[in-house]
Design a protein around this motif. Structure first.
Motif, PDB file in Angstrom:
ATOM      1  N   TYR A 228       0.854  -1.194   0.000  1.00  0.00           N
ATOM      2  CA  TYR A 228       0.000   0.000   0.000  1.00  0.00           C
ATOM      3  C   TYR A 228       0.893   1.248   0.000  1.00  0.00           C
ATOM      4  N   PRO A 229       1.336   1.693  -1.174  1.00  0.00           N
ATOM      5  CA  PRO A 229       2.292   2.807  -1.270  1.00  0.00           C
ATOM      6  C   PRO A 229       1.812   4.109  -0.636  1.00  0.00           C
ATOM      7  N   ASP A 230       0.495   4.299  -0.495  1.00  0.00           N
ATOM      8  CA  ASP A 230      -0.011   5.545   0.089  1.00  0.00           C
ATOM      9  C   ASP A 230       0.378   5.712   1.554  1.00  0.00           C
ATOM     10  N   LEU A 231       0.944   4.667   2.159  1.00  0.00           N
ATOM     11  CA  LEU A 231       1.451   4.809   3.525  1.00  0.00           C
ATOM     12  C   LEU A 231       2.526   5.891   3.586  1.00  0.00           C
ATOM     13  N   VAL A 232       3.285   6.015   2.518  1.00  0.00           N
ATOM     14  CA  VAL A 232       4.328   7.045   2.461  1.00  0.00           C
ATOM     15  C   VAL A 232       3.705   8.428   2.629  1.00  0.00           C
ATOM     16  N   THR A 233       2.588   8.654   1.952  1.00  0.00           N
ATOM     17  CA  THR A 233       1.894   9.945   2.048  1.00  0.00           C
ATOM     18  C   THR A 233       1.412  10.197   3.476  1.00  0.00           C
ATOM     19  N   LEU A 234       0.910   9.154   4.133  1.00  0.00           N
ATOM     20  CA  LEU A 234       0.443   9.304   5.517  1.00  0.00           C
ATOM     21  C   LEU A 234       1.594   9.703   6.434  1.00  0.00           C
ATOM     22  N   TRP A 235       2.738   9.057   6.272  1.00  0.00           N
ATOM     23  CA  TRP A 235       3.883   9.391   7.125  1.00  0.00           C
ATOM     24  C   TRP A 235       4.376  10.810   6.857  1.00  0.00           C
ATOM     25  N   LYS A 236       4.369  11.210   5.608  1.00  0.00           N
ATOM     26  CA  LYS A 236       4.810  12.576   5.306  1.00  0.00           C
ATOM     27  C   LYS A 236       3.845  13.610   5.874  1.00  0.00           C
ATOM     28  N   GLU A 237       2.572  13.251   5.990  1.00  0.00           N
ATOM     29  CA  GLU A 237       1.582  14.170   6.561  1.00  0.00           C
ATOM     30  C   GLU A 237       1.907  14.523   8.009  1.00  0.00           C
ATOM     31  N   ILE A 238       2.497  13.582   8.751  1.00  0.00           N
ATOM     32  CA  ILE A 238       2.814  13.862  10.159  1.00  0.00           C
ATOM     33  C   ILE A 238       4.241  14.396  10.322  1.00  0.00           C
ATOM     34  N   GLY A 239       4.949  14.591   9.199  1.00  0.00           N
ATOM     35  CA  GLY A 239       6.292  15.170   9.271  1.00  0.00           C
ATOM     36  C   GLY A 239       7.424  14.178   9.168  1.00  0.00           C
ATOM     37  N   TYR A 240       7.101  12.920   8.886  1.00  0.00           N
ATOM     38  CA  TYR A 240       8.145  11.901   8.738  1.00  0.00           C
ATOM     39  C   TYR A 240       8.579  11.858   7.276  1.00  0.00           C
ATOM     40  N   TYR A 241       9.398  12.843   6.902  1.00  0.00           N
ATOM     41  CA  TYR A 241       9.838  12.957   5.509  1.00  0.00           C
ATOM     42  C   TYR A 241      11.014  12.034   5.200  1.00  0.00           C
ATOM     43  N   GLU A 242      11.604  11.462   6.233  1.00  0.00           N
ATOM     44  CA  GLU A 242      12.758  10.577   6.028  1.00  0.00           C
ATOM     45  C   GLU A 242      12.349   9.146   5.708  1.00  0.00           C
ATOM     46  N   ILE A 243      11.052   8.879   5.607  1.00  0.00           N
ATOM     47  CA  ILE A 243      10.584   7.518   5.380  1.00  0.00           C
ATOM     48  C   ILE A 243      11.215   6.902   4.135  1.00  0.00           C
ATOM     49  N   CYS A 244      11.323   7.681   3.064  1.00  0.00           N
ATOM     50  CA  CYS A 244      11.872   7.122   1.817  1.00  0.00           C
ATOM     51  C   CYS A 244      13.355   6.800   1.949  1.00  0.00           C
ATOM     52  N   SER A 245      14.103   7.686   2.579  1.00  0.00           N
ATOM     53  CA  SER A 245      15.540   7.422   2.723  1.00  0.00           C
ATOM     54  C   SER A 245      15.802   6.296   3.723  1.00  0.00           C
ATOM     55  N   ASP A 246      14.949   6.171   4.750  1.00  0.00           N
ATOM     56  CA  ASP A 246      15.157   5.139   5.769  1.00  0.00           C
ATOM     57  C   ASP A 246      14.995   3.727   5.208  1.00  0.00           C
TER      58      ASP A 246
END
Length: 605
Positions: free
Chosen positions: A245-263
């Motif tokens: 479910y790729p939209d999880l990335v969008t959810l994490w970025k909504e709360i300020g977790y922009y490092e999700i992709c690099s992590d």
């Protein structure tokens, strides 16, 4: 004006990797380093809002003060329920007296060793030495920010996410279960601010006993890890859920977790390719073509993931046993995404990653695959070797003082380069310099303690690799260059010196070889190298060298060396003896060509 200078200093301070080095320069920078706002800005800039609190706690009570914590929270550093849960797991010291008593009264040797090993690992686990006021303030802030009086702190949101995202199910069955739990997953991320802890930095590879022990302990570590970092097993849970479910990335970025992709970048990109090319394909599986691969990778790239050189090489390495089938599909897909790069350029980038020190190259399929798709393979290999500083690193003084000098990359790679490019190749020569320096370092350490065969810290495997690959290169008649001599004069081991005076120099001066090859008594295992006629023809021109290219330099050096040998006490007796034997051979040679070049009178003086 001074206020403006301070603002500039605070801004500069954010960009410094290790603030302590700047803080020690003068009082003004020290004052900036102590300022809570500066520390908070540095943490957020370096680690992001999602991981700032984790690293603040990791840096300890000398860094994290009440004022720094207040500043971090005022700047919206993320505090999650998972953070509070982990904080409670780790906070406080262990009862070492109890552990000692258990050891003292335990009759089971296995338990004794296990507890003792555990005790050794007790040095300040993450958050264990956090001051009580800071701990209390973090817990209170968690309750207030998450606005939940019934905050579930006796849980583990990483484990909860694992089950909600259908972690226990195989990938084909997982999507249905994940979508059933989607509302709970969204609540966990949006309301409970669930953010995994940051991935653990990879230690630099070393051929040391300590490195091997570290990697073994991490492979069998308990969860959660004592250092607080998230291990790869847990991050794989995150990556797998994103692939479903790729939209999880969008959810994490909504709360300020922009490092999700690099992590989780590498895990997600590799996971996508593993789904496209499963290790055990089902009966109805059809091999994806380039178009399908590109489409899937672009979907992830649009979310913020990157197709880096590391990702591309890891993918090729992952499918090393299938490169004949899917290697070109992958390479072409990578080239389409990186439009400005040719396939040769992409293969060259992958080559740099492919030769990293931790790769053992028991199989050379990937090296062969990349080599065949690079326009100038030897040049690409030279560039790749330079990335790892292959060659001489130390002078004759500093090499005596270093703690360890092992091979810059794996000995099997050096063996492959020797067989693929030949002994006269510049890439091969660079490898030999690296090998020689490591071999000489071992000898210098053995001179310090005569009864010690293997230097402290160096593994037996690394010792065997260095000693064996040195002799393998010598047996292939690798030319010794004149600048090697300054290192060889330090050596006391016949095994290192003899190839110079019995093979390399006699070969250079046209003398009869008294030894064609040396027996290798070290345990080693080399890969099979495909050296077909096409390869030989491919590198024939490259390996053609001018006849005796370094003879004149060696003649001058030998002439000067005789005086040096007689007057320099730093030159070992072993080197003197071998040098004098060779000197006698060359001055008494019946070879007219040599007699015309060498000045016998000067050499005999």
């Amino acid at each position: 004006m001074e206020s403006l200078y301070n603002e500039l200093r605070i801004e500069i301070f954010k960009f410094v990797d290790t603030p302590i080095s700047l803080a020690l320069t003068n009082k003004k920078w020290y004052a900036i380093s102590q300022d809570p706002q500066s520390r908070a800005d540095w943490l957020i800039f370096k680690y992001g809002h999602a991981h700032a609190l984790f690293h603040a706690v990791r840096l300890g009570n000398s860094f994290l003060t009440s004022e720094v914590l207040h500043s971090l929270l005022s700047k919206n550093a993320i505090i999650s329920r998972y953070f509070i849960q982990r904080l409670l797991m780790h906070f406080g010291p262990y009862d070492e007296k109890l552990i000692e008593l258990k050891i003292e009264h335990n009759v089971n040797q296995v338990d004794f060793d296990r507890i003792r090993a555990f005790q050794k690992k007790l040095s300040s686990p993450w958050a264990s030495n956090l001051p009580l006021p800071i701990f209390t303030k973090l817990i209170t802030a968690g309750y207030n920010i998450l606005n939940d009086e019934n905050l579930v702190i006796k849980g583990n949101d990483m484990e909860l996410f694992h089950f909600l995202s259908a972690g226990p199910l195989v990938i084909n069955q997982a999507p249905q279960k994940l979508f059933q739990n989607l509302a709970d997953i969204k609540d966990l991320i949006i309301n409970k601010k669930f953010v995994p802890f940051p991935p653990r930095p990879k230690p630099a590879h070393e051929d040391t006993v300590e490195y091997i022990q570290l990697m073994q302990s991490r492979a069998h570590e308990e969860y959660p890890p004592k250092d607080g970092y998230e291990n790869s097993r847990q991050l794989n849970v995150i990556a797998r859920a994103i692939l479903i479910y790729p939209d999880l990335v969008t959810l994490w970025k909504e709360i300020g977790y922009y490092e999700i992709c690099s992590d989780v970048n590498d895990l997600v990109m590799q996971g996508a390719l593993l789904i496209l090319f499963p290790p055990t394909p089902p009966a109805d599986w059809e091999r994806p073509d380039t178009k399908i691969v590109v489409k899937r990778l672009k979907q992830l790239i649009n979310l913020g993931f990157k197709l880096t050189a590391s990702v591309m090489e890891e993918a090729l390495h992952l499918f090393e046993h299938k490169l004949n089938e899917i290697g070109d599909v992958l390479l072409e897909s990578f080239q389409i995404i990186h439009k400005k790069k040719s396939k040769s350029a992409i293969a060259s980038l992958c080559l740099i990653q492919a030769i990293k020190p931790e790769r053992s190259h028991r199989k050379t399929d990937l090296l062969e695959f990349l080599n065949d798709r690079i326009d100038q393979p030897e040049k690409a290999m030279k560039n790749a070797l330079e990335c790892y500083k292959v060659g001489f690193r130390y002078n004759t003084f500093s090499i005596k003082k270093i703690k360890i000098r092992s091979l810059s990359v794996h000995s099997n790679l050096y063996y492959w380069i020797l067989k693929k490019f030949g002994p006269n190749s510049e890439a091969t020569q660079k490898c030999f310099e690296d090998i020689m320096e490591s071999r000489i370092w071992i000898d210098l350490k053995s001179q310090e303690i005569l009864e010690r065969e293997i230097p402290d810290h160096l593994t037996r495997c690394a010792f065997n690799a260095i000693c064996s690959i040195y002799l393998e290169f010598c047996n292939e008649r690798i030319p010794f260059k004149a600048n090697y001599l300054q290192y060889l004069t330090l050596v006391n081991n016949e095994e290192i010196i003899r190839p110079l005076f019995e093979i390399s120099l006699p070969n250079l001066f046209g003398l009869e070889l008294k030894c064609n090859s040396y027996k290798i008594d070290y345990e080693y295992n080399r890969p099979e190298i495909d050296n077909n006629e096409n390869n030989k023809r491919k590198y024939t021109d490259m390996n053609e060298q001018p006849e005796h290219p370094d003879r004149s330099g060696w003649i001058r050096l030998l002439e000067d060396l005789q005086t040096l040998v007689n007057n320099n006490t730093d030159i070992t007796e072993t080197f003197r003896n071998n040098f004098e034997k060779f000197l006698e051979r060359i001055t008494s040679s019946q070879n007219q060509e040599i007699n015309e070049e060498v000045c016998p009178k000067r050499l005999k003086q």
